[in-house]
Design a protein around this motif. Sequence first.
Motif, PDB file in Angstrom:
ATOM      1  N   GLN A 185      -8.797  -2.861  -4.859  1.00  0.00           N
ATOM      2  CA  GLN A 185     -10.029  -3.065  -5.437  1.00  0.00           C
ATOM      3  C   GLN A 185     -10.164  -4.488  -5.069  1.00  0.00           C
ATOM      4  O   GLN A 185     -11.444  -5.092  -4.660  1.00  0.00           O
ATOM      5  N   TYR A 186      -9.490  -5.297  -5.227  1.00  0.00           N
ATOM      6  CA  TYR A 186      -9.534  -6.839  -4.943  1.00  0.00           C
ATOM      7  C   TYR A 186      -9.598  -7.111  -3.658  1.00  0.00           C
ATOM      8  O   TYR A 186     -10.730  -7.779  -3.436  1.00  0.00           O
ATOM      9  N   ILE A 187      -9.201  -6.656  -2.781  1.00  0.00           N
ATOM     10  CA  ILE A 187      -9.527  -6.911  -1.431  1.00  0.00           C
ATOM     11  C   ILE A 187     -10.734  -6.394  -0.977  1.00  0.00           C
ATOM     12  O   ILE A 187     -11.453  -7.153  -0.198  1.00  0.00           O
ATOM     13  N   ASN A 188     -11.446  -5.140  -1.378  1.00  0.00           N
ATOM     14  CA  ASN A 188     -12.609  -4.414  -1.191  1.00  0.00           C
ATOM     15  C   ASN A 188     -13.595  -5.377  -1.538  1.00  0.00           C
ATOM     16  O   ASN A 188     -14.680  -5.705  -1.195  1.00  0.00           O
ATOM     17  N   GLN A 189     -13.374  -6.033  -2.954  1.00  0.00           N
ATOM     18  CA  GLN A 189     -14.493  -7.031  -3.360  1.00  0.00           C
ATOM     19  C   GLN A 189     -14.584  -8.413  -2.669  1.00  0.00           C
ATOM     20  O   GLN A 189     -15.532  -9.274  -2.895  1.00  0.00           O
ATOM     21  N   MET A 190     -13.462  -8.779  -1.949  1.00  0.00           N
ATOM     22  CA  MET A 190     -13.329  -9.966  -1.395  1.00  0.00           C
ATOM     23  C   MET A 190     -13.790  -9.991   0.303  1.00  0.00           C
ATOM     24  O   MET A 190     -13.109 -10.449   0.991  1.00  0.00           O
ATOM     25  N   GLN A 191     -14.874  -9.452   0.529  1.00  0.00           N
ATOM     26  CA  GLN A 191     -15.168  -9.213   2.052  1.00  0.00           C
ATOM     27  C   GLN A 191     -15.560 -10.107   2.651  1.00  0.00           C
ATOM     28  O   GLN A 191     -15.253 -10.308   3.943  1.00  0.00           O
TER      29      GLN A 191
ATOM     30  N   GLY B  28      -0.987   0.758 -11.141  1.00  0.00           N
ATOM     31  CA  GLY B  28      -2.014  -0.036 -11.598  1.00  0.00           C
ATOM     32  C   GLY B  28      -2.090  -1.429 -10.832  1.00  0.00           C
ATOM     33  O   GLY B  28      -3.151  -1.823 -10.602  1.00  0.00           O
ATOM     34  N   VAL B  29      -1.016  -1.896 -10.148  1.00  0.00           N
ATOM     35  CA  VAL B  29      -0.984  -2.997  -9.359  1.00  0.00           C
ATOM     36  C   VAL B  29      -1.538  -2.686  -8.143  1.00  0.00           C
ATOM     37  O   VAL B  29      -2.539  -3.345  -7.552  1.00  0.00           O
ATOM     38  N   SER B  30      -1.264  -1.586  -7.615  1.00  0.00           N
ATOM     39  CA  SER B  30      -1.949  -1.149  -6.282  1.00  0.00           C
ATOM     40  C   SER B  30      -3.281  -1.023  -6.380  1.00  0.00           C
ATOM     41  O   SER B  30      -4.058  -1.348  -5.621  1.00  0.00           O
TER      42      SER B  30
ATOM     43  N   PRO C 173       0.775  -1.180   0.082  1.00  0.00           N
ATOM     44  CA  PRO C 173      -0.026   0.019   0.146  1.00  0.00           C
ATOM     45  C   PRO C 173       0.958   1.346   0.086  1.00  0.00           C
ATOM     46  O   PRO C 173       0.494   2.353   0.591  1.00  0.00           O
ATOM     47  N   TYR C 174       2.114   1.090  -0.468  1.00  0.00           N
ATOM     48  CA  TYR C 174       3.014   2.406  -0.493  1.00  0.00           C
ATOM     49  C   TYR C 174       2.867   3.183  -1.524  1.00  0.00           C
ATOM     50  O   TYR C 174       3.275   4.459  -1.299  1.00  0.00           O
ATOM     51  N   VAL C 175       2.532   3.093  -2.650  1.00  0.00           N
ATOM     52  CA  VAL C 175       2.514   3.837  -3.800  1.00  0.00           C
ATOM     53  C   VAL C 175       1.246   3.387  -4.716  1.00  0.00           C
ATOM     54  O   VAL C 175       0.793   2.425  -4.582  1.00  0.00           O
TER      55      VAL C 175
END
Length: 474
Positions: free
Chosen positions: A24-30, A17-19, A12-14
Amino acid sequence: MRICLVLEGCYPYVFGGVSTWMHQYINQMQEHEFVLWVIGANAEKRGKFVYELPENVVEVHEVFLDDALQVKEKGKMSHIFSEKELESLSELMQMRRPDWETLFSLYHDKHLNPMAFLKSETFLDLLIKICKEQYPYIAFADAFHTMRSMLLPVLYLMGSEVPEADVYHAICTGYGGLLACLGGYVYKKDVLLTEHGIYTREREEEIIRAKWVVPSFKKQWIAFFYMLSDMIYQRAFRVTCLFTNAMRTQIQMGCAPGKCRVIENGIDYDRLSGIPLKEEDGWVDIGAVVRLAPIKDIKTMIYAFFELSAHVKNVRLHIMGGVDDEEYAQECYELVKQLKLENIIFTGRVDIVKYMEKLDFTILTSISEGQPLSVLESFAARRPCVTTDVGCCRELLEGKEEDVYGKAGYYVAPMYRDGLALAMEKMCESRRRRLRMGKNGQARVKAYYRQERMIRLYRELYEEVIQKNGWNRI
């Protein structure tokens, strides 16, 4: 399910595209808990996150490579190596295929001090033997310092405290792949790998150009990163990538075909598809959603736009993104001043949804890419693209074999400024062409690159792990 995501040099430092993808990936996998195990270059970045972490991120473990330089030996090394340990260390030093479990046992379980080993007679004896056999005409001092530079981060990382999880999911090979395999070793859990680009090939390109690498050891540095990739390719339960050619590369590099999956990137199509087209105002506005970093080759973009401006009136270039490399950014700003390009605008980071309304088409001039989100977002908003022929860009612009949607832009060779200028000129000369290509791109994204599809496929990947282990769903 408790998933440990192993990340190197990005989230989560920068921003990037990958960040963006990861957030979004983590937020979608609640339904899952996530542990972030993140590798940074400099300890001064500790805790300096540019993202507000989602609630389902339950732990963050930070490891910094420059902390390895602070490791001190605690007296003379007393460990007596077994024959198997010596063989594994020798294989490691020759960048071959060491027994990683033996090395994990040495540096994680037995807590062998990395610096004590690198100052030991054992290390020196192994190095002398290797140099006599493989590098007889290379200065021993170069071999000595290069080998220590290669080994210290690896030995240091193997001694890391390992967060507990149900699965270790690396988002690259390299040092991230090493930690994921260590986690799998310590807790006897499965390892997954997702590559957005082929990490080893990217490091190879950097090393070939690098001035800090002793020329006679460039081949060894490249072999070093191939060795790290091979480790996770061999250990991982599943290996995913973004497009078919990337999967072929993984297989060529030694990954078993049966492990490999293609899971394309996905974007929030509905967020972008309703953006209105720019009304004609006498100008053609080109957008570049890009970090200011050498790998994005902003200088070639600027030179190409300079050539375009000599042939086409009323064009503007909007470079939208944050600064990844301050020195490189200053060089770009200075180049724009030298070329007296008043029609280039550096916007910094912007709200892409709002800013896209100002644009006619977009451009990407990267030297290396995977499957760029910026191109997918541009297509979703009905804006065609000019890109370099890297990663998946050609496939995005022209479609896969079964694709019937038509061309959505032009691609040229990396660093080919004349080609980029010509491609932009073609795009500028016909609004009708831009609208047709934009419509094609939007249809392609709607069919193949929606976020819902991507998340479903990753959920199925985790379901495979659950079923393989006979776990009850959490």
